[in-house]
Enzyme design. Structure first.
Site, mmCIF file in Angstrom:
data_model
loop_
_atom_site.group_PDB
_atom_site.id
_atom_site.type_symbol
_atom_site.label_atom_id
_atom_site.label_comp_id
_atom_site.label_asym_id
_atom_site.label_seq_id
_atom_site.Cartn_x
_atom_site.Cartn_y
_atom_site.Cartn_z
ATOM 1 N N ASP A 4 -3.883 -0.432 102.171
ATOM 2 C CA ASP A 4 -2.608 -1.454 101.953
ATOM 3 C C ASP A 4 -1.838 -1.181 101.661
ATOM 4 O O ASP A 4 -1.006 -2.551 100.692
ATOM 5 C CB ASP A 4 -2.845 -2.762 102.234
ATOM 6 C CG ASP A 4 -4.385 -3.420 103.181
ATOM 7 O OD1 ASP A 4 -4.352 -2.726 104.531
ATOM 8 O OD2 ASP A 4 -5.514 -4.050 102.521
ATOM 9 N N GLU A 59 -1.968 -5.113 112.952
ATOM 10 C CA GLU A 59 -1.664 -6.581 111.847
ATOM 11 C C GLU A 59 -0.659 -5.365 111.666
ATOM 12 O O GLU A 59 -0.214 -4.539 112.040
ATOM 13 C CB GLU A 59 -3.200 -6.409 111.454
ATOM 14 C CG GLU A 59 -3.264 -5.144 110.841
ATOM 15 C CD GLU A 59 -4.733 -5.119 110.936
ATOM 16 O OE1 GLU A 59 -5.406 -6.563 110.090
ATOM 17 O OE2 GLU A 59 -5.750 -4.029 110.405
#
Length: 328
Positions: A46, A205
């Site tokens: 991420d 997401e």
């Protein structure tokens, strides 16, 4: 030496050599069994890639535990996008927070008011921390989440803050549903009654916003991060709040060959240039999975109509110098 004097033999040798050279070049272009190395050592996911005052920074999730049970965030800096320095831990949940101790996920950072505002997921809430420098130390100004879990549909994770040209800042977040709300000028509060929620086709997401030539690009990750098909798509709008129209065609980024699970990205523009780079994670090579991921960076390009071209995950990253960058 008659062989060397035989024109037909020489021609055959040259033709064979040309074919072999051409095949080697072709093989290099289509080799999906070898990928460039990750830019960060170890397992990190991420990645939030940004640039402050002539230096690149990455803020990642610390990976390597089943269930993603990390408890801290680190900061990394670089002068050229290729070589990275670990600036150390900038937030340790058990030590620095009173309201969450685990699940330190998917951070982002923004600069405004002479301060640096760090937004992050902690135990499926979204928090904010403030510092005077991009490397911290960061402090929790609220003593509670900025957005609490259960307050909206879907998981309250994956924050991204976009600061527009007029100084207005917008918080994007959400798994299963995308939410966007304008932050107040203090950057640590917002009016959640004015939140907009929607779900683009394929959205899962990791929302991320960029602006180029007056067009807003909302990007996100599709599928689950444990799925080898994990990939990135986008939609465009003339407003940071939408409505957004999904781009058709190939995903912005997806795995191929040895590269699997490529997604949950961020994008940075080289200051003063129409030059863009995308940071993302993939399953660690070799032996990685959705809990053991590594951070990579690739160049990201647009066509003449402003469409984002598919990213080549096998392209070798070249150093990017910011020596001509002037502090704004």
């Amino acid at each position: 030496m008659r062989f060397l004097g035989d024109k037909r033999s020489i021609g055959s040798i040259l033709l064979t050599a040309m074919i072999l050279i051409g095949w080697k070049g072709f093989a290099q272009k289509t080799d999906t069994l070898n990928a460039p190395p990750a830019v960060l050592p170890g397992v990190y996911a991420d990645p939030n890639l940004t640039v402050f005052n002539g230096k690149f920074y990455i803020y990642p999730t610390t990976d390597g535990t089943t269930g993603w049970l990390s408890t801290y965030f680190t900061c990394w800096s670089s002068d050229n996008l290729v070589n990275w320095k670990n600036e150390g831990t900038i937030i340790d949940l058990p030590k620095d927070l009173s309201w969450a101790k685990v699940r330190a996920w998917a951070p982002t950072i923004a600069q405004k008011n002479g301060k640096y505002y760090f937004y992050y997921s902690a135990d499926v809430n979204i928090g904010v921390a403030v510092a005077d420098k991009p490397t911290g130390p960061f402090k929790d100004p609220l003593g509670k989440p900025l957005i609490k879990k259960g307050s909206v549909r879907g998981q309250v994770i994956d924050p991204m803050v976009f600061v527009d040209d007029d100084g207005a800042a917008y918080l994007y977040f959400g798994q299963g549903q995308c939410h966007v709300v304008k932050l107040n000028d203090d950057m640590i509060s917002c009016d959640t009654t004015k939140m907009i929620s929607f779900k683009p086709e394929g959205y899962n997401e990791g929302p991320f916003m960029i602006k180029r030539k007056g067009i807003y690009y909302l990007m996100w990750s599709e599928y689950d991060t444990r799925d080898p098909r994990y990939s990135i798509a986008y939609a465009t709008s003339t407003s940071p709040l939408g409505p957004f129209k999904k781009a058709v065609g190939f995903p912005v980024l997806k795995g191929k060959g040895v590269v699997k699970g490529a997604g949950h990205h961020s994008v940075v523009q080289v200051p003063g240039k129409d030059e863009w780079y995308i940071a993302y994670h993939r399953f660690k090579i070799p032996g990685g999975n959705g809990y053991n991921r590594e951070t990579c960076i690739s160049s990201m390009k647009f066509d003449k109509d402003g469409n984002i071209l598919p990213v080549d995950v096998f392209e070798k990253l070249k150093p990017v110098k910011l020596k001509d960058y002037k502090k704004r």
